[in-house]
Design an enzyme around this catalytic site. Structure first.
Site, PDB file in Angstrom:
ATOM      1  N   THR A  97       0.809  -1.213   0.000  1.00 41.65           N
ATOM      2  CA  THR A  97       0.000   0.000   0.000  1.00 41.65           C
ATOM      3  C   THR A  97       0.841   1.261   0.000  1.00 41.65           C
ATOM      4  O   THR A  97       0.477   2.269  -0.593  1.00 41.65           O
ATOM      5  CB  THR A  97      -0.925  -0.004   1.233  1.00 41.65           C
ATOM      6  OG1 THR A  97      -1.684  -1.198   1.212  1.00 41.65           O
ATOM      7  CG2 THR A  97      -1.872   1.174   1.202  1.00 41.65           C
ATOM      8  N   THR A 173       1.757  -4.406   4.403  1.00 41.36           N
ATOM      9  CA  THR A 173       1.679  -4.650   5.847  1.00 41.36           C
ATOM     10  C   THR A 173       1.223  -6.067   6.194  1.00 41.36           C
ATOM     11  O   THR A 173       1.511  -6.555   7.279  1.00 41.36           O
ATOM     12  CB  THR A 173       0.715  -3.647   6.518  1.00 41.36           C
ATOM     13  OG1 THR A 173      -0.579  -3.785   5.927  1.00 41.36           O
ATOM     14  CG2 THR A 173       1.207  -2.226   6.362  1.00 41.36           C
ATOM     15  N   ASP A 174       0.531  -6.739   5.272  1.00 42.76           N
ATOM     16  CA  ASP A 174      -0.052  -8.045   5.610  1.00 42.76           C
ATOM     17  C   ASP A 174       0.970  -9.012   6.197  1.00 42.76           C
ATOM     18  O   ASP A 174       0.717  -9.660   7.201  1.00 42.76           O
ATOM     19  CB  ASP A 174      -0.676  -8.688   4.363  1.00 42.76           C
ATOM     20  CG  ASP A 174      -2.160  -8.409   4.274  1.00 42.76           C
ATOM     21  OD1 ASP A 174      -2.560  -7.269   4.578  1.00 42.76           O
ATOM     22  OD2 ASP A 174      -2.924  -9.327   3.905  1.00 42.76           O
ATOM     23  N   LYS A 252       1.209  -7.572  13.456  1.00 43.47           N
ATOM     24  CA  LYS A 252       0.095  -6.735  12.994  1.00 43.47           C
ATOM     25  C   LYS A 252      -1.125  -7.132  13.814  1.00 43.47           C
ATOM     26  O   LYS A 252      -1.648  -8.237  13.656  1.00 43.47           O
ATOM     27  CB  LYS A 252      -0.147  -6.952  11.502  1.00 43.47           C
ATOM     28  CG  LYS A 252      -1.225  -6.025  10.931  1.00 43.47           C
ATOM     29  CD  LYS A 252      -1.335  -6.148   9.410  1.00 43.47           C
ATOM     30  CE  LYS A 252      -2.392  -5.187   8.867  1.00 43.47           C
ATOM     31  NZ  LYS A 252      -2.515  -5.253   7.407  1.00 43.47           N
TER      32      LYS A 252
END
Lengths: 438, 438
Positions: A97, A173-174, A252
């Protein structure tokens, strides 16, 4: 170059001889705004996009405001960035992203921008130090895998060898924390900081965190005294600071919040207050910079992360063995348990040389397989308790260890060794977050 | 009956004609303590065990203190508890630390005590209301499975039908939240509270939470106005209050802390301040008591919880299908992703009538499979996004739904329906806990 502008907005901007990077004012009865003109990715060709002092991007229609040029950009033109010469800080872009744009047609997000375009988005980073950049690949992080980890490790190594003093890895970020672990284990002697950074909101959304996260990461890569792999993301939901979490202790913890990344069983290493260009160390027990870099980036993917739950049958272990898996990380319950009927299956696995390690699905705290009968019988079956290592970190570590050896005794020895701080021997009360209850 | 006492301690206690439940004083130069005499499970036969006013148990050697009898127990003798007559609150014991004792020989913990013995441990509960009890079984909760869930549901139903107004289920903490979900779905119309309670520290440790947790749970079962399944455990690490969490929104978030159980994506329903015998409702949107009970307790165990990680190969889905699994709950990354190479495997699974549902390993937040390309292609393959349902709750729910129907359309419909609050449509900032950063 008025990048991305078309139609009416392009006409208005060209008429005042404005360019991306210039300071612009928007005025109307209701609106008085000053900021830096940004590239446009809006489907609506009347929109101009401004970056405000507070870091937010806003878009306004030229039909509703008067646009005037206040100040020419003093910044070096990004097009002139000699990105092949080594900067003090190297940005390696892998996708995600932070380097994505929205397809306005579908509302979906795709990785798209080049790293040069990131520099243009956040021209401030060039005031910090000399920057070089390359786009290693452009994939969404859910498609990341151990083969890519190796390529990123090699690219980081090259950057240091070419003279960079700190490296920023732009990443989705996943799976960013998995990659952070992979880099931490495979580059466990480092001459400078390796900062993974991502963004929870794409850069054309007003609430985007990509600008601040990237600026803070360059500050960290430039100023931090450590030779460690960290994840640097928003420290709270507003835009005041970011936190650098040790790569092997971060997770996360939220699907969408900007402060989704949090240290588990650990405290962050540093806080970056981007407005003050300040890197504040929160701990003294970081790993110092080394005078050289060591890379050992081989991963064996035949590791399974098995989350235990009531009703799970031990047959699954047989299935995994027959499918050729060489290691199993169990995400057990509580202090490190499965139902006791797994004893035989695990005994068989370990007898066949398959490593079986125990972590906890609680995430916080540490496994202790000496308290209850079940823990003891699982240990008798050869299951190795992995302390407070996070399940995901244990998984990556085991892939890495299996890349080095297939001797079970040797595997066990390295799995139990604290290589880069993946074990925290001392838990404080403050490591457990506080829930709001009423 | 001086239960558990032997040797010197038995001799001293018998000589002053003391009994378990009496108020006793211990005096020496250094020690002045008053409390209720507890049964002993100490290997050391000189130890007397006292329950202090603050809820802690302490043990002292009779060789070091003078023991005197202060007051006879005014409590009904536990042996005389007519536990087969329905009490207003029924305690159903299933095992776990709350009903466990330590084997001093090995230091390990085994489930052992009968529920009558619990009443003796915490005689205060008899001041709250009439109590009846039965030991349904005595297993460590890591050995709990769907077959036991059915037995617990039946036992709870029987308790209400026999006239109890609230039910307490003593349970091991490892899988307590799974059982809470199972009871919530299978008893989704309830005439009173069903309170699951456990203990993170066994009852003979000074820091045990079993007494306070049990007293608070009886208070809840007796006073709470809801017809819901809740988990009631310590609300903070000291002994001030417990929290009643909605059974389908709670998770064991720490391996050992007494406040390990926390609501995720939700707030607790009630707070119990045991010293004031106060049940304070924290929300008004609880499910009211019904005038009847409905039970639908069938579970199909052929459900797999698949946690995705980088390097996981889609072959695992083939393996699961060939092993006869009828449903897969994916614990994906971020907003609900796996690598896009899973598309084909999931398409095949859903075409064969296997339900594939998506949750997030972030735990906090909700999946949204419309934001990124990967989410959309997984949805095209038939993967169903499950909002903010916790992976473990989705797993139990799917087992329950498959117990009712094997029609994929019908399964999907029930999985997406908010049956007992497993979906929270509205997230507040306060649902995310606050981490301490420096």
């Amino acid at each position: 170059m008025l990048e991305g502008y078309r139609g009416r907005a392009l006409h208005v901007l060209a008429s005042i001889n404005a360019d991306v990077g210039d300071v612009i004012e928007l005025n109307s009865d209701k609106v008085h705004l000053r900021g830096i003109l940004m590239p446009s990715y809006s489907k609506d060709d009347s929109i101009v996009v401004l970056k405000l002092d507070n870091g937010y991007n806003v878009g306004f229609s030229v039909d509703k405001v008067k646009v005037s040029l206040v100040e020419r950009s003093s910044k070096k033109e990004p097009e002139k960035t000699e990105s092949n010469k080594p900067g003090k800080v190297k940005i390696i872009s892998t996708g995600g992203t932070i380097v994505s744009k929205v397809e306005y047609e579908t509302g979906a997000v795709r990785p798209a921008l080049t790293t040069e375009e990131i520099i243009k988005f956040v021209p401030e980073i060039q005031d910090i130090t000399s920057i070089s950049a390359n786009v290693l690949f452009s994939i969404l992080s859910e498609n990341m895998n151990p083969k890519f980890w190796v390529k990123i490790a090699e690219s980081v190594k090259r950057a240091f060898e070419e003279g960079s003093e700190g490296v920023v890895v732009a990443h989705g970020t996943d799976t960013m924390s998995y990659t952070a672990s992979a880099l931490a284990f495979s580059l466990n002697v480092l001459p400078g900081p390796v900062v993974l950074v991502g963004s929870q909101r794409s850069s054309d959304r007003p609430s985007s965190d990509s600008g601040i996260n990237l600026v803070s990461s360059v500050l960290l890569a430039n100023q931090a005294p450590f030779g460690e792999v960290v994840v640097n993301m928003h420290g709270e939901s507003s835009d005041t600071y970011t936190l650098a979490h040790r790569g092997v202790k971060v997770r996360k913890m939220h699907t969408s919040r900007r402060d989704a990344f949090q240290s588990v069983n650990d405290l962050p290493l540093a806080k970056v207050i981007w407005k003050e260009k300040l890197v504040k160390l929160l701990r003294t027990d970081y790993r110092r910079k080394s005078d050289h870099i060591e890379m050992n980036a081989k991963f064996d993917e035949r590791v399974f992360l098995l989350k235990f739950y009531p009703g799970l049958k031990p047959d699954i272990v047989e299935l995994l063995l027959s499918a050729g898996y060489k290691g199993i990380i169990v995400e057990g319950t509580g202090l490190g348990h499965t139902s006791s009927e797994f004893q035989e299956a695990f005994r068989k696995a370990t007898k066949e040389g398959v490593f079986v390690g125990m972590t906890s699905q609680c995430l916080f705290g540490r496994v202790n397989m000496n308290v209850y009968q079940t823990g003891r019988i699982l240990q008798q079956a050869g299951v190795i308790p992995l302390g407070d290592m996070l399940p995901e970190v244990a998984l990556v570590k085991l892939m890495w260890v299996l890349g080095q050896t297939d001797d079970l005794e040797q595997i066990t020895k390295i799995m139990l060794k604290n290589v880069v701080g993946e074990y925290n021997p001392r838990h404080l009360l403050d490591h457990f977050p506080r829930w709001k209850h009423e």
